[in-house]
Design an enzyme around this catalytic site. Structure first.
Site, short mmCIF file in Angstrom:
data_model
loop_
_atom_site.label_atom_id
_atom_site.label_comp_id
_atom_site.label_asym_id
_atom_site.label_seq_id
_atom_site.Cartn_x
_atom_site.Cartn_y
_atom_site.Cartn_z
N GLU A 105 4.53 8.57 -4.06
CA GLU A 105 5.22 8.19 -2.69
C GLU A 105 6.55 7.28 -3.10
OE1 GLU A 105 2.85 6.70 0.26
OE2 GLU A 105 1.70 8.59 0.52
N GLU B 127 0.86 -1.04 0.02
CA GLU B 127 0.09 0.01 0.05
C GLU B 127 1.02 1.02 0.02
OE1 GLU B 127 -1.50 2.93 0.30
OE2 GLU B 127 -2.78 2.76 2.00
#
Length: 743
Positions: free
Chosen positions: A153, A144
């Protein structure tokens, strides 16, 4: 070990580096994290659980042991799901030490310590072998790692490394695939977040128009996405020019590349118009068949709008095209999605990118200064003609033919308004290098390290704590070049005012009589707006400026705004409460340890402060009437004594009291007020209409369960103090007559 943290000083308007305890960042990261929001995302949790069960079953059906690698495990939730689904062992990687420590405790409390190993490292540092962190490669990869942009990210580099070093070839992956979608639109409102519009000014000599410099018009803009709760944007605010286009997919079960790439889609516009904005989102399929899907699509593109899941950790994206371009209904064109290892950007092309080498391989970078100085809400604020007209009306009230004006706000157009409305002479202070370059033409040169520091200091105001440094450093590595060309034409020159408005590149407290040509100021102006302001009251720096330049004010000098006031209202949020609400039990797993960790972080000094949120994106109901809490008189210098207020706010409507919202109102004249908070009177049902260009401050009351039955406190007591020596406002709100459940 001590760490240095950048913080805005409200008394100086600058960013200062303070020495803090080594645990400072830990508490800030945990307190401001989205962990609780993710745990409350039931749709996400259920889909992951379903996908994990299916992946484990596929491995077991092949007669293999199910060995799981969980990158970015957080609480360990997904690893516990995997073990419950039948996985033989899980290696759970978490780089953030406080989170890794909490995951160890959560895994132990739920009885999975013999099946889950928490590894406190970045995944690229994990070692393989008999003496390593993992004895062998995993055959199930669970992650995730996604943000609103999907790859922001560092998902692509992490996947790339994992496939090369940590997992077996053609492993099972959960999620299995992600697809990025885009839709081309025309939107004056959203385009106003990226470009400066011409601003009409009605004067006694006729209409004058403040026009943007040509370089600003041509500038491709800032190299970053605008993440937004797109469901809160009215469909009347944009015109759809294309169908929803699947732009590119990433198969996480195979080798992933983080190299730069572009993906094009030919389409025929569904309407004619000016292509300006690309709206984008993604979905993830948890299984190879695509039967288990988690979608970020906004309501008009969602397969089942009734099942929309509110999220703040994953929203939608707004991208601006480098330039607006006309498109004609039915005439084919290509939308091109470009990405590198961290970012996505878009362009339009008339011919196939395979035939046309003009593919914009590099990320767009601002070369006009405006996108470095003004964030997107600030662009919207400056382009708000109603707001501009309020300042024009206020200036008409206080300006005289012999007025000598001093303007103090960062990158403000007030000095141009004052000149057009008849001021005899106008001085404006621009203390940041970026704002000075935007307003005044500078000789051509490359940006120095000091310039980049100014850029960073301007940007820090959007987050307000040391974690900004991480984003800034990441941004510099993602940007192909920081050697930006200074604007050839400033705003002043574009409007033929470079010899009519005196611009001073100096901090206001350092002004001398010589800077002002020996003249006394008869009108001191401010919006007020400063790039280092995070919370609404940080713009009270204007009061400190007024105090610092007191010696330069002439007899009877006028200050505009004359006064300011701090207001508050108690609200019930539709969804925002989730980011501060304890989870307790998540899909059958006990995560109370995470709740306790967040609570301890929230009790840590600054984490107890109010925090900024753009509430036009987060619907809420007012349970009380708005109430004025403090007033500040700019006509007088900052007083040496504390300004204290205490009282109570009566709740008029039933509901769950989630927190107090605070904002500033600036009283330009007795009859003219600029409001940064509630724009309309509260209606009978309590629905709120918030200023869309400003962030309001939210003081959350408690971590008790906001889903408890209606009822609770009848009044909210408060104490609020303004500390003149630090410029800080401290506050405490307490609920009275509460029910047993804390609500």
């Amino acid at each position: 070990m001590k760490v240095f943290c950048g913080r805005a000083n409200p008394t100086t308007g600058s960013v200062e580096w303070l020495e803090e305890d080594e645990h400072y960042d830990y508490h800030q990261e945990i307190a401001r994290s989205s962990y609780a929001d993710m745990l409350h995302d039931k749709d996400r949790n259920i889909k992951y659980y379903q996908g994990i069960r299916a992946a484990v079953n596929r491995v077991k059906d092949r007669g293999q042991k199910a060995l799981v690698l969980d990158i970015g495990t957080g609480t360990g939730l997904l690893s516990m799901m995997a073990v419950t689904a039948g996985a033989d062992y899980c290696y759970a990687i978490e780089v953030f030490k406080p989170m890794a420590d909490a995951a160890v405790k959560i895994v132990e409390k739920n009885g999975f310590s013999d099946k889950i190993k928490i590894i406190n490292k970045h995944s690229t540092e994990v070692t393989m072998g008999p003496d390593g962190d993992m004895p062998c490669r995993a055959n199930i990869l669970i992650t995730e790692l996604f943000d609103t942009e999907l790859i922001g990210e560092g998902a692509l580099p992490s996947y790339e490394h994992a496939h090369r070093h940590l997992v077996q070839e053609n492993c099972e992956a959960v999620p299995h695939r992600a697809t990025v979608y885009a839709q081309l639109v025309e939107s004056r409102r959203m385009w106003s977040w990226n470009k400066l519009f011409p601003i009409p000014v009605h004067t006694s000599c006729g209409e004058q128009v403040i026009i943007p410099p040509l370089e600003l018009e041509r500038c491709p803009g800032a190299p970053s996405v605008y993440d937004i709760q797109l469901n809160q944007v009215s469909s009347a605010d944009f015109t759809v020019l294309s169908d929803v286009l699947p732009m590119f997919s990433v198969d996480f079960s195979k080798q992933v590349s983080s190299s730069a790439a572009c993906h094009s889609r030919q389409f025929e516009p569904v309407a004619s118009g000016r292509a300006q904005v690309v709206l984008s989102w993604w979905d993830i399929e948890m299984d190879p068949e695509g039967k288990i899907k988690c979608s970020m699509a906004p309501f008009w593109a969602h397969s089942d709008p009734e099942e929309l899941q509110w999220r703040d950790h994953w929203m939608q994206c707004v991208y601006f095209l480098p330039q607006e371009e006309p498109v004609v209904q039915g005439s084919s064109i290509y939308l091109v999605a470009h990405h590198d290892d961290y970012c996505v950007w878009y362009s339009l092309q008339r011919t196939s990118p395979e035939k046309d080498r003009r593919v914009y391989p590099a990320r767009p970078v601002c070369d006009c200064q405006a996108h470095l100085l003004w964030n997107r809400p600030r662009f919207g604020e400056i382009n708000d003609q109603d707001r501009t007209d309020q300042y024009i009306q206020g200036l008409r009230t206080v300006l005289k033919p012999d007025s000598v004006c001093l303007c103090v706000s960062d990158g403000s157009l007030l000095s141009l308004l004052a000149h057009h409305l008849g001021a005899e002479q106008v001085f404006t202070v621009e203390s940041s290098a970026a704002s000075y370059r935007l307003m005044k033409k500078c000789p051509g040169s490359q940006h120095s390290q000091a310039d980049l520091t100014d850029w960073f200091h301007d940007g820090i105001s959007s987050l307000g704590h040391r974690l900004v440094l991480i984003s800034f450093l990441k941004e510099t590595t993602r940007t192909t070049s920081l050697l930006l060309s200074p604007a050839d034409t400033s705003i002043f020159k574009a409007n033929h005012l470079e010899d009519k408005i005196n611009i001073i590149e100096k901090r206001p407290e350092l002004l001398t009589s010589a800077d002002l040509e020996g003249k006394k100021i008869s009108l001191l102006l401010g919006e007020p707006f400063f790039t280092t302001s995070l919370l609404p009251w940080h713009n009270l720096y204007f009061w400190y400026v007024r105090t610092a330049v007191d010696q330069h004010l002439g007899p009877g000098a006028v200050v505009m705004p004359q006064t300011a006031s701090l207001h508050a209202v108690v609200v019930e949020f539709r969804d925002l409460w989730r980011i501060r609400s304890p989870c307790g039990d998540c899909e059958g797993f006990d995560v109370h340890i995470m709740d306790d960790m967040i609570k301890r972080a929230l009790d840590f000094r600054e984490s107890k402060e109010a925090e900024p949120h753009p509430l036009w994106e987060y619907p809420c109901r007012c349970l009380s009437e708005p109430q004025q809490i403090l007033t500040f008189d700019f006509r007088q210098p900052v007083p040496p004594h504390l300004i204290h207020a205490e009282g109570s706010i009566e709740l008029r409507r039933p509901g769950r009291s989630h927190g107090a919202v605070l904002w500033m109102e600036y009283h330009l004249t007795p009859d003219n007020t600029v409001n940064t908070g509630l724009l309309k009177s509260v209606e009978d049902k309590g629905d709120c209409c918030w200023n869309p260009h400003c962030k309001q401050a939210v003081y959350f009351f408690t971590m008790a369960d906001p889903r408890a039955p209606l009822g609770g406190p009848q009044t909210v007591s408060y104490t609020v103090d303004f500390h003149p020596h630090t410029g800080d406002i401290t506050m405490d709100f307490s609920l009275s007559d509460t029910l047993d459940d804390g609500q």
